[in-house]
Write an enzyme that holds these catalytic residues in place. Structure first.
Site, PDB file in Angstrom:
ATOM      1  CG  ASP A   1     -43.181  38.146  31.943  1.00  0.00           C
ATOM      2  OD1 ASP A   1     -41.938  39.679  32.314  1.00  0.00           O
ATOM      3  OD2 ASP A   1     -43.405  38.037  31.034  1.00  0.00           O
ATOM      4  CB  SER A   2     -42.284  42.132  34.816  1.00  0.00           C
ATOM      5  OG  SER A   2     -42.208  42.638  35.265  1.00  0.00           O
ATOM      6  CB  ALA A   3     -46.871  42.780  36.801  1.00  0.00           C
TER       7      ALA A   3
END
Length: 329
Positions: free
Chosen positions: A193-195
């Site tokens: 998720d995200s980075a």
């Protein structure tokens, strides 16, 4: 893989507290670009004081591995790169020992803007623990080195090292018995998720280039940039080649998309997430590329960035969990 180019400048210890049971293996900060005469503030991630002290805006509450009586999932920590103290938390569901059939293997990469969070935090421990129980899969949740103490590409290198460590077990001869005995190496997935989703994409490219078979990748609220400047990325990755560097904007390496050997990709976005447009652009770009797999976009209205972690009992978090579970099976 990207080659580290460490500036020969002083470095300092971070204010982040490493898990007590792994503290003796706490990674030593690499030479960094923090100048003692400067003070840098990049909210909501971190502040660097003139003496070089790094203070993060979010404190992480670490939890030890355990046996969860509610889900009946076991977890343990392994260190596969002692020189850099790169480690992972492994999760094993009860179904692994109660059935003869081997289980899907999920390699999970946490988010946090390359600078925050941990595979050992209560938030990620709880999430991966629940996902493993629902999906009846084994998980390797990677604890990679964080910026700014460890400038990019350290996180990519650590995750690639983790994947190669996992690969050692494909013949049943690796150092970890859980992976040797219970993992199905024909069903490997990478998720983040995200980075962590950013890293997961690049790991999918690398597995294709290096002949490591994975079945699919899951990118939840991926942290991709566009043609606008990013104070965070410009600071933690000083060897960026510009706004079109593929580490910040992977759609700029269209010719590399076809090298993903996985069969399917799931991209998850949310209406109120500032990164939503980047996720959609990635989805559209992969669809138009020469990659031969199937890509799916799942979008949630009225939700923000990593809502499933912040409100894991919500209806939409349950829907996202079910979609990921279905994807893994």
């Amino acid at each position: 893989m990207y080659t580290a180019k460490w500036p020969t400048l002083p470095y300092w210890i971070s204010s982040i507290n490493f898990p007590r049971h792994l503290r003796k293996l706490q990674p030593k900060p690499q030479p960094c670009f923090i100048m003692a005469s400067n003070e840098t503030d990049i909210p909501p991630f971190f502040r660097i004081y003139k003496d070089g002290k790094v203070e993060r805006y979010f404190k992480i509450d670490f939890v030890p591995p355990s046996h969860d009586p509610t889900t009946d999932v076991q977890s343990k920590d392994v260190v596969f790169s002692p020189e850099n103290a790169v480690s992972a938390r492994l999760f094993l569901p009860k179904s692994a020992t109660s059935h003869n059939q081997k289980l899907p293997l999920l390699i999970y990469i946490h988010g946090g803007g390359f600078t925050l969070e941990s595979a050992f935090s209560s938030q990620y421990h709880s999430y991966v623990n629940t996902l493993v129980a629902e999906a009846k899969a084994i998980a390797v949740s990677i604890e990679y080195r964080l910026a700014p103490e460890h400038a990019l590409p350290a996180c990519y290198e650590d995750c690639w090292e983790a994947i190669n460590w996992v690969k050692l077990h494909a013949t049943g001869q690796g150092p970890d018995p859980w992976l040797n005995d219970y993992a199905d190496f024909d069903r490997i997935f990478i998720a983040g998720d995200s980075a962590g989703a950013n890293i997961a994409h690049h790991m999918a490219i690398q597995t294709g280039i290096n002949g490591i078979k994975i079945l699919g990748i899951i990118l939840v609220h991926p942290f991709f940039a566009d043609d606008e400047a990013s104070q965070l990325l410009d600071f933690i990755c000083r060897d960026l080649t510009g706004i079109y560097d593929p580490r910040r904007n992977p759609v700029e390496e269209m010719d590399m998309m076809a090298k993903m050997e996985c069969n399917k990709v799931l991209v998850c976005t949310s209406e109120k997430d500032g990164l939503r447009g980047k996720g959609w652009h990635y989805y559209e770009t992969v669809k138009k590329s020469n990659w031969k797999g199937e890509i799916e976009l799942l979008d949630f209205e009225e939700e923000g960035h990593v809502f499933h972690l912040l409100n894991p009992t919500s209806e939409n978090a349950a829907l996202l969990m079910k979609k990921i579970v279905d994807f893994l099976n």
